[in-house]
Structure formats: C-alpha cells, structure tokens
Design a protein around this motif. Structure first.
Motif, PDB file in Angstrom:
ATOM      1  N   VAL A 191       0.806  -1.224   0.000  1.00  0.00           N
ATOM      2  CA  VAL A 191       0.000   0.000   0.000  1.00  0.00           C
ATOM      3  C   VAL A 191       0.836   1.270   0.000  1.00  0.00           C
ATOM      4  CG1 VAL A 191      -1.610   1.353   1.388  1.00  0.00           C
ATOM      5  CG2 VAL A 191      -2.116  -1.025   0.898  1.00  0.00           C
ATOM      6  N   PRO A 192       1.869   1.377   0.839  1.00  0.00           N
ATOM      7  CA  PRO A 192       2.659   2.615   0.778  1.00  0.00           C
ATOM      8  C   PRO A 192       3.272   2.846  -0.588  1.00  0.00           C
ATOM      9  CG  PRO A 192       3.198   1.374   2.745  1.00  0.00           C
ATOM     10  CD  PRO A 192       2.327   0.508   1.930  1.00  0.00           C
ATOM     11  N   ARG A 225       0.470   4.157  -2.970  1.00  0.00           N
ATOM     12  CA  ARG A 225      -0.498   5.044  -2.335  1.00  0.00           C
ATOM     13  C   ARG A 225      -0.990   6.147  -3.257  1.00  0.00           C
ATOM     14  NH1 ARG A 225       4.386   6.676  -0.625  1.00  0.00           N
ATOM     15  NH2 ARG A 225       4.796   8.895  -0.436  1.00  0.00           N
ATOM     16  N   ARG A 226      -0.185   6.554  -4.245  1.00  0.00           N
ATOM     17  CA  ARG A 226      -0.691   7.616  -5.109  1.00  0.00           C
ATOM     18  C   ARG A 226      -1.808   7.136  -6.008  1.00  0.00           C
ATOM     19  NH1 ARG A 226       4.734   8.838  -4.962  1.00  0.00           N
ATOM     20  NH2 ARG A 226       5.026  10.508  -3.468  1.00  0.00           N
ATOM     21  N   THR A 256      -0.886  11.793   1.143  1.00  0.00           N
ATOM     22  CA  THR A 256      -0.205  10.738   0.413  1.00  0.00           C
ATOM     23  C   THR A 256       0.971  11.213  -0.408  1.00  0.00           C
ATOM     24  OG1 THR A 256      -1.750  11.021  -1.397  1.00  0.00           O
ATOM     25  CG2 THR A 256      -2.244   9.297   0.190  1.00  0.00           C
ATOM     26  N   LEU A 291      -3.786   4.733  -5.269  1.00  0.00           N
ATOM     27  CA  LEU A 291      -4.927   4.534  -4.375  1.00  0.00           C
ATOM     28  C   LEU A 291      -5.605   5.860  -4.069  1.00  0.00           C
ATOM     29  CD1 LEU A 291      -3.992   1.961  -1.609  1.00  0.00           C
ATOM     30  CD2 LEU A 291      -5.944   1.918  -3.131  1.00  0.00           C
ATOM     31  N   ALA A 292      -4.769   6.868  -3.806  1.00  0.00           N
ATOM     32  CA  ALA A 292      -5.336   8.190  -3.508  1.00  0.00           C
ATOM     33  C   ALA A 292      -6.116   8.700  -4.710  1.00  0.00           C
ATOM     34  CB  ALA A 292      -4.232   9.171  -3.139  1.00  0.00           C
TER      35      ALA A 292
END
Lengths: 531, 336, 245
Positions: A449-450, A453-454, A523, A456-457
């Motif tokens: 996830v990290p 994350r972009r 994020t 996902l954001a």
C-alpha cells in the motif's frame, strides 16, 4: 504473493453483489419479457438508421473528447511533474478544479458565453466587426470542447501518479545518449502508458454515456435513446438491448488497451521514492506558461468567474448553504464512505487480478470492466429490482442503498486506476517480505500500500468527486426524506435560480477541493530528500 | 485492526439506515413538481397534521424518467404512498401499469369532471398552460403570432425555440395535437416546423432562456416558466395561442394514491390536503402561477381565470393513448 | 540439507525446468552456472516456495516442502533469498529494511532494533542505518540486501546473480563478506550466476545448467584444482553437448 483468501473473496463479493448482480437482474427481467408495451423485435431497434446516426454522434464525441483530454492532460502532467516551471505547484493543484464542477455547469457557462449574442460575440463584433459567433458551441465540436476541458484532469491525475513512480535510472540511462526531450518521449512516456490510457478511457466512457452536456448544447446522442425507452415507451427490454452497443465499445477499448500494453513491463524499481528529476525549460518556459495558463484559464478561471458573477453577493452563498446544509452533509458522508469502501475493494480486486495468470487474468480483467459504461438509469433500475425485496428490504430502505449505488457505479473506475499503479510494483518486493513473515495483511499494509499510495489516492478521489456529483443512480435508490446535493442543485437549476445554482456549485467546489487537498497532502509526502 | 474498522463502518451504515426508517406517523410522497414549489406545501401539511413527510423530488435532468420508472420498478414492494405529478400523462401510464389504486377524495368534490379520472385513479388541479413566450424588446405588442399554425410561415424562420418533444409537457402537447388534429395534420405541421428552422433546446426552461437572452424572439413553453422570468423582471410576456381556434392545452397537476401504500391512512390525508382549495390558492400565488381549475379560488391578478382561457378540448386519456405514436414520430424527425 | 528431486516447471508451453536434481548441505556453497534463460532463477523460486513444481519434490531437512500438490509457505522454510534486483523496499530506511522481517515473533522493539543494528554492523553499514536505499551506493545496497537476508538467522541462502553489477574490487569485498557470514552462521548457499570467476571463488561444488537441464557438475575436489581457463573449457564442452573431463 497473493492476499488472504477471505479478503479476496470479500472484495469480489462486493463487486459481484454491488455491480454485477443488478445487471444480471436487468438481463433476467429483460429476457423475461417484462416491460414491452408493444411487440417490438430487437432487430427493429438495432438497425434503425437514426439510431446509427446517434451512435456515431456519441462515438465522435467520445473519441474527440478523450483525444482532447489526452492532448491537454498529458503535457500538463509532464510540465507540472517534470519541469522546473515556476508556479508548477499551484498548477498542480488547480488542475483538479474542472473535475469538481459538474460538467453540466461547464456546458451552461460556455453556452451562455459563446451564444450568438453572448458577451464574447458582442465584444468581437465591437472590436473586430465579425457578425457571427466565433465558435458554434451548439455543435459536436462544441460538446467535444466542453467535455475535453471538463474531464482532462482525469488524464493528468493518473499520469502524474504514474510519473511519480517511474524509475529515474531508466530515464537517466537514456539521457546519456539523447537530449531530455527524446529521453522523456522515448523512455518515460511509454512507461506511464498504463496510467495515461486509463485516464483517457475514463474520459471516453464518460463522454459516451453522458447526455447532459450534449443535451444543453443541443446535440442528439445515443444515450437519449435509452432514456426514450424509459420515458416515452416504457420498454425496459428495448432499453437493455440498446445498452449493449455501449458495453461492446467499452470492452473493445479495454481490450485494445490490454493489447497495447501486453508486451511491455512497467515495473519501476524505485517506486518514486528517489525523488523526481526535473528539467529546466530554457527558452520553452514561456510556451509552457502559456500552455498551462490557457488551459487553466479556459477550464478553471472561466467557469469559476462566470459562476461567481452569477452568484452575486456573499448573502447568496450563506442563504443557499443554509438551505442545503442537510443535503451537503448527506452527500459528503456518503461519498466519503463509498470512496473508502471502493478504494479498498478496488485494491484487493486489482491485486488479485494481477497475481493470476494467463487466461484467468484476462477474463477477470474484462469482468471488472463490464459495469463501466452502463447508463446510470439502467443500473438504478437493476438495483431496485435486485434489492427491493422483503428479505433485503432493510438494506433497500436505508441510506446504505445510495452507497451501494455509488460503489456499483464507480468500482470499475477505481479498479482501473489502482491497476496501473500495481503494474508498476515489482512482485519481488512482496515476495521478499513473504520470505520473512507469514502475515500477508501486514505485507499488504506496510509494503504494498505505501508503494501504490498515489494510485490509491487517485482512485479514492475519483470516486469521491464522482459520487458527490452523481445523479442518475441516486435518484432511483435514495430513500424518501433523504436528499443528496446534486438533486438539490439540479432542482434549483430547473427552477431558473441562476444565482443559487452558481453559489451552490461554488460551495460544492470548495468542499471537494478541501477533501482533495487533504487526501493528496496525506499521500504525497515525499519526505525523503533527494539523494 | 483493519477488520475492526470494517465492523465500525458497517455499524455506522446500519445506524444511518435505521435512522432513516419510519419512526412514528409518516407519509411518503414522490413528487415531480419543482421542489421549490412543492416543499413549502408539504411542510405546511407537516405542521398542520404532525405527520412527517418523506419526499423524493424529481429532477428535470432525468427527463422525468426517474420517479415514474422508480415507481414501476418498486411495484412488487411499494415504498411510496402518494404520487404528485406536475402533469398528467405520466400518471396515466402509471395507472396502465397497475401501480395506482383508486381514491376519491372529499376535497375534490368541486373539481370539474374533466380533471378527474373516471375510475377515481387520479385527480387533477392547479394547471399550467402551453403558451408561447416572446421577447418584448424584439417583438412589438401587435407582432406576435396568435396561432401556432402561423409559426410555419417564412416570417418566423429560425425564430422559434421548442423543447425536444420526446419529454415533458412538450411531448404531451404533441400527443394532444395527434388527438385533436389527427396524425396526418400533426406530422405535416411538425415537418413544416422543422423545415422552418425551429431551434430544438433541451427543456422548457431552456426555451424560455433562449427567448430571455434574445437568441430567438419566440418559444414554446409553459406558463410557470414564463412567470418566473417575468417576476425576475425580464422583458418577456406570454401568448395564449389559438383563442379563436383549437385553444391552449391545459396541463394540471395530478395526485394519485399508490397501490399497496405502506401508510395508506396518512397517504389519503395528504391527498385530501393537496386537493384542497387552500393549496390550489397557494400554488396560484407562488411563482409558478398554477391556474386553479375550480371557481372562486383566491389568486393574484396576473393569474387568469380558468373560464377565461380557451382550453383545448381533449380528454387526457385520449392524449395518453397517443403518446407513444407521438414519441416515435418525433424521435425520427428530430434525430440529427 | 536442501534436496531437489527431479523437479519440473512449465510456463504455458515453455519448459523452464526439465527434471533437476541437486542438493545443498549446510555449510556448503553450491554454484549453479549457466547462460541467461537456462532456468536458474526458476529453480531458486521453486526452492524458496514462490512457485509450485509441476513434477518432482523439494525436501528441506528431510521434510517435504514442495510438490505438485503441496507447498509449504516461504517463511516457514528457514531460508532467505537475495533477488537479482535486490528488491530493497524503497520507502523504508536501511534499518527498516532489516527490521521488517524480524517483527512478529513476540520480540520486543528493543530486541528487534538490536538485532537489526547487529546485522548492519556485520556488513559494515552501521553508519547508514537511517538512509534510504536510493541514497546508498551500489555496493552499499548489496550489503544491505545481505544484511536483511541474514538478520533472521536463516539456515540457507539463495542468491540470484547478486554481484553481477559490481566492479572487481567491490566484488572481491562482497565475496569475502559472504565467506565470513557463511562460516559464522553455517549457511548453506545456493548461488546462481553466469560469471566463472565468482563461481570458482565461492563454490564448493559447481553445477552447470542449460535450457532447464543439468548438463554437468563438478565436486569439491575438482573445483579446488580448477583455474578459470579450465572452467571455461569445461563450460564450453558441456554446453556443446559433451562433458570432457
């Protein structure tokens, strides 16, 4: 590494129950002969020449709008993400604004501005002596213009997410032999093709199922036919049959994208942590400024100023917000919940699709895109048919139904945007963790996830913004007594309360922008210093 | 941690859901009359009776497909008690689909028979008229056409706006022409309008706006759309066409009681309230200037007496029967 | 002892491994030599438990861990792997990379930090604990990958061409480091490469693979006396089809 089975099953269950089941219900109802008032055969409907004309109108609009959005969005992404252009930070925020204004608003603003006797024509007449309006806004090019300007942020948002994660060493290797322009064009650009294509496909899909904007600009398009089946002819079966060409076109597009991307690898080994290389523009700086400035001028400044001018004094904003507070709160909470659920489900679904092989992966991929281009009214009718039963009445009567509607409508979008980011992730990163710990959720949470994350954001924000402006499905499933903000805005629009509509649109814009900034701020933190 | 969050989220959703469910006396109404006009009336009902009103408002952007199709789709497990429409054709469709139940309200005793369904499935009140709106700056007082048949003349080439005749009251108007003039004459008329460069816009509001902004001097629209502009000080006025001939189509609001209504007592009370003289008066006073269909209802000066209008002589059932034919023809003719 | 028996792996219609048998004991280093595409990486992935064999079995310390029907999960195999591209987690610091795998065994934060620092000290990266992988040089990254690998005290280490991009000096340093760790931890190392010098420097035994098959092997005595030139000759002969010893 695959995610735990219960998580994958749950995510797919959400997808199937929310998005696919209503469509299956529709198909069942249609096949069962419910809704045909006269005996019209399918063949009659599909071959009507006027319908072919409408379909080609819709296709022209969709192709034009997505091409325009890409032509604007991709350079914009590169300029704000990869150059030293002064002001790029502001540009990098403002570009979101067009997406936060409902496209119908864009259409209204431009139709007033560029009308025969609108302000632009009058000024031109006085200064240059031209008698006709400069751009025929009430035409297919007019629709393309408005939709391209309104939706280009999709392309930019996703392309930027992709650019951030591209491996700089690949570009650097190219820089040793070629100038920056060629390096970027031949190395970096191809690496963000998944994101770029995803964004462009979004625009295409929206443009092809949208008929609000063409409606205002007096262009006849294909989705109207589906509406006609519902409003004038009450023939559900015909409506479902008419939606099939849209489905076919979308799946063809998805297939095309998969084909174009098949032989390449998009894995990035640095995941964007290493910081981005920024190029100086030299003499091209003023051109870049002109470009960004004009894009924002047309897509942000013009509508916002026009709306502010229509809204008038501060009093209008206060009054209209007071009246709309309940619906604003409702929309905000429901949109945030839906965005959260959708982002998580999309992550799990995209991840599980990517980790499967061959034919299974292709079929899963297509399956997730089936609900992409379903006209909202059909989705709504399907949802009612599926959930309005004694057994599930508790769900249907509750406000959770609206969330189901949002998830159903927007999950394919979220999946597409997360998919691109996951494609950039080397599986070895997860495998290295898998060798060390059995806790797959921990691996997903702390490693995967990290690093995505972009993407996902971006998925979260896209679903949030779309849900805040969603009308077609919510109208059909919202429980009585609850009101969402778009319903209120469109009601005021019909009534002709221009000032209130403008003020409320700007309030909506401000709220959405605040959420976007908060999420992106959370994020985007590239806290690592450049090495 | 993650699963805990999920349970919290689910609990929130269910809590939200429960809060929206009925607690105490409720009535559910689906209405397609603009929220700006209908909401105050529903709030007045709430105040008077203490029954909480849960409304779903329609939106013109959905081309009036939303609520009607929702009601049809919800047939198997009805959620609504009352359907309050701003026009009549959709209500008849609902009757044909078996969604309505008969209810003859005591409040409707003095409503003329032509506004009541013969079997008691629907009742009409507070009507609008299909009129022509014109721009006073562009046309002098004696210029405007008095008959819609004048609009096919070269004088009015490209000077008329009309909403897409597949939706809303424009669709009803075309169906009325079919009923009164017959298919041949209507189709010839529509073809002539098209040949004369009629500007097709996306709604009655857009038609009025085109006239207000001076894009065209004339437009087909409804009385409420014109009145909003007049009240806002715009230089427009309306014509009731064909006073000496066919007359003007009157389109009433309609209320209907829904089959299987979950709160039938409250629903009937709401219908009684909506059909009262007081409500018709309020609708006359508000910006939509709905024209009372009964005698002696208090109304402002600018609202004409029903008796003074030359109303088109046509049965609403007759109109409803021609809707499909009208839609098919319009679709072919105006698809570009 | 890692025992690989007649293991086969097919990807669609391509046969990556066609019946491989080999063994690696604790404390010994087996080098798998072969050109690119011969299936070396696949072999490592199968042993690590990242893929399932189509036929054959893998046993570790006598227990069956991989077979067409059964796959014991990677973290239960007490082995570690160094990937070709190192697979360092770019968003974690050096010490974060090392510490990640140490969590979750009921150890306290302090213990974990101490173990991680110790691992970094072993590879002489103590001063770089707070740096991110992209801030380290090529050699430092290699060392970090090794530190991460040995932090959990594994029994076996699988290495996939890890030193391929290093300069000769650095390479010698790494090989020295590896030998040190090998002895102190009694690691069994399965080392995959196409570089003959590395093979001779590290390997107790050398196995030659081409196109998914073992085509030659050298035992400890043979490798002890070989020179790089000899090895090259042997390599060419085996790949050409005839082992010539």
């Amino acid at each position: 590494m695959r995610l735990p089975r219960w998580a994958v099953a749950a995510a797919w269950a959400i997808f199937v129950l929310a998005a696919l089941a209503p469509l299956a219900q529709l198909g069942l109802d249609a096949a069962g002969g419910d809704g045909a008032s006269t005996s019209t055969t399918l063949r009659d409907l599909l071959l009507s020449p006027s319908q072919w004309q409408l379909l080609s109108n819709s296709l022209a609009i969709a192709c034009g709008a997505s091409a325009l959005a890409a032509a604007i969005g991709v350079p914009f992404a590169f300029v704000t993400e990869r150059t030293e252009l002064p002001g790029r930070d502001i540009f990098g925020i403002l570009y979101l604004v067009p997406l936060l204004i409902p496209p119908q608003m864009h259409a209204v603003v431009w139709s007033r501005l560029l009308a025969e006797n609108g302000p632009v024509s009058q000024t031109l007449r006085e200064t240059l002596g031209i008698s006709a309006a400069p751009i025929g806004i009430f035409s297919i090019p007019g629709v393309i213009f408005v939709l391209g300007l309104a939706y280009f942020p999709f392309v930019t948002l996703l392309t930027r997410a992709g650019l951030r994660s591209v491996d700089p060493s690949l570009e650097e290797a190219a820089l040793l032999r070629q100038g920056p322009l060629r390096s970027v064009a031949r190395v970096t650009l191809p690496l963000v093709v998944p994101h770029l294509l995803a964004g462009t496909i979004f625009v295409f899909v929206f443009a092809i199922i949208d008929f609000g904007v063409p409606d205002i600009l007096r262009v006849r398009v294909y989705p109207v036919e589906i509406f006609v089946q519902f409003s004038a002819l009450y023939d559900k079966r015909a409506a479902v049959a008419l939606a099939l060409p849209l489905l076919i076109v979308t799946l063809a597009l998805v297939g095309l994208q998969a084909r174009l991307m098949r032989e390449r690898a998009y894995v990035s080994f640095s995941q964007g942590i290493a910081g981005t290389r920024r190029y100086s523009l030299g003499r091209a700086r003023s051109w870049a400024w002109l470009f960004c400035g004009s894009v924002l001028g047309l897509s942000v400044v013009t509508p916002v100023v026009a709306l502010a001018a229509a809204a008038g004094p501060i009093r209008t904003y206060v009054e209209v917000t007071k009246g709309a507070l309940a619906s604003l709160e409702t929309s905000l909470s429901l949109a945030l919940i839906a965005a959260g659920i959708t982002a998580v489900a999309a992550f799990v679904i995209a991840h599980s699709t990517l980790r499967s092989r061959g034919a299974l992966r292709m079929s899963l991929h297509y399956l997730t895109q089936v609900p992409f281009a379903v006209p909202p009214i059909l989705l709504g009718i399907g949802l009612i048919g599926l959930w309005n039963r004694p057994l599930t009445g508790w769900l249907y009567d509750s406000v959770a139904m609206v969330v189901v509607g949002y998830v159903a409508h927007f999950l394919p979008f979220a999946i597409r945007s997360v998919y691109g980011s996951l494609q950039q992730l080397s599986p070895a990163l997860e495998e290295a963790a898998w060798l060390a710990t059995p806790n797959r959720l921990r691996i997903a949470g702390q490693i995967t996830v990290p690093l995505v994350r972009r993407g996902l954001a971006a998925a979260f924000l896209i679903v949030f913004v779309l849900a805040m402006g969603e009308l077609g499905v919510s109208l059909l499933v919202v429980p009585p007594g609850i009101e969402t903000l778009p319903v209120r805005i469109y009601n005021l629009m019909h009534y002709g309360a221009d000032a209130s509509v403008a003020a409320l649109s700007l309030v909506l814009l401000a709220v959405e922008l605040a959420v976007c900034l908060a999420v992106l701020g959370l994020t985007h933190g590239n806290r690592r210093a450049d090495g | 941690m993650r699963s805990r969050l999920a349970w919290v989220g689910l609990a929130c959703l269910l809590a939200l859901g429960r809060s929206a469910a009925a607690l105490g006396a409720d009535v559910v109404v689906y209405t397609s009359l603009d929220q700006v006009y209908s909401q105050p009336i529903l709030e007045a009902f709430e105040k008077e009776t203490g029954i909480s009103v849960k409304a779903v408002y329609d939106v013109e952007a959905s081309k009036t497909t939303g609520l009607v199709n929702r009601l049809i789709a919800e047939r198997k497990r009805p959620r609504a008690d009352v359907f309050w429409s701003s026009e009549v054709a959709q209500t008849l469709v609902l009757k044909d689909k078996g969604v309505l139940a008969p209810y003859r309200s005591p409040s409707a005793e003095d409503i003329p028979a032509q506004f009541k369904g013969p079997e008691g499935y629907w009742t009409g009140f507070a009507a609008r008229a299909r009129v022509l709106v014109y721009n006073k700056n562009l046309l002098g007082l004696s210029d405007p056409p008095q008959s819609i048949f004048d609009l096919t003349k070269p004088r009015w080439r490209g000077k008329l706006a009309m909403a897409y005749p597949l939706f809303g009251t424009t669709a009803t108007q075309v169906a009325a022409w079919y009923a009164v003039l017959g298919a041949e004459r209507t189709e010839a008329y529509l073809r002539a309008l098209k040949a004369n460069g009629v500007v097709i816009v996306n709604g009655n509001g857009a038609s009025r706006d085109a006239v207000v902004q001076g894009e065209v001097p004339l437009g087909f629209t409804d009385t409420d759309d014109v009145n909003v502009a007049i009240q806002a000080g715009k230089p427009v006025a309306m014509i009731f066409p064909d006073r000496d001939g066919m007359g003007t189509l009157m389109i009433p609001n309609t209320v209907a009681f829904l089959a299987g209504a979950p709160h039938s007592q409250e629903g009937k009370r709401l219908i009684d309230f909506l059909l009262s003289r007081e409500v018709e008066s309020r609708l006359a006073f508000c910006q939509s200037m709905q024209i009372p269909v009964r005698e002696g209802v208090k109304k402002p000066a600018n609202v004409p007496d029903f008796g003074d209008i030359r109303a088109m002589q046509v049965g609403y059932r007759d109109i409803a029967n021609h809707m499909e034919q009208a839609a098919r023809f319009s679709r072919e003719l105006f698809a570009r | 002892m890692i025992q690989v028996s007649e293991v086969c792996k097919r990807y669609r219609r391509v046969e990556a491994l066609g019946g491989i048998t080999l063994a690696v004991a604790r404390g010994e280093t087996v080098v798998v030599l072969g050109p690119s595409g011969c299936g070396k990486t696949t072999l490592l992935r199968l042993i690590a438990g990242l893929e399932t064999p189509n036929a054959g079995e893998v046993h570790i310390e006598g227990a069956a861990v991989s077979s067409p029907r059964r796959l014991v999960e990677p973290h239960q195999r007490r082995l570690t792997m160094i990937f070709q591209d190192l697979a360092l987690w770019p968003h974690l610091t050096a010490i974060g990379n090392v510490a990640f795998g140490l969590r979750g065994n009921g150890r306290s934060r302090k213990e974990i930090q101490a173990s991680a620092k110790e691992a970094l000290r072993r590879v002489r990266l103590s001063d770089h604990g707070e740096r991110y992988p992209h801030q380290l040089s090529g050699g430092e990254r290699q060392r970090l990958a090794i530190a991460r690998a040995v932090a959990g005290s594994p029994s076996y280490m699988l290495m996939d061409e890890p030193f391929s991009s290093l300069d000769p000096l650095l390479k010698r340093q790494m090989i020295g480091l590896l030998k040190e760790l090998r002895e102190s931890l009694e690691l069994g190392v399965l080392y995959v490469t196409h570089n003959l010098d590395e093979a001779l420097a590290l390997g107790d035994r050398i196995v030659l693979m081409t196109r998914g098959q073992v085509v030659g092997s050298l035992n400890t005595e043979q490798t002890a006396v070989m020179t790089p030139l000899d090895l090259l000759g042997w390599y060419e002969a085996c790949v050409g089809g005839k082992p010539d010893l």
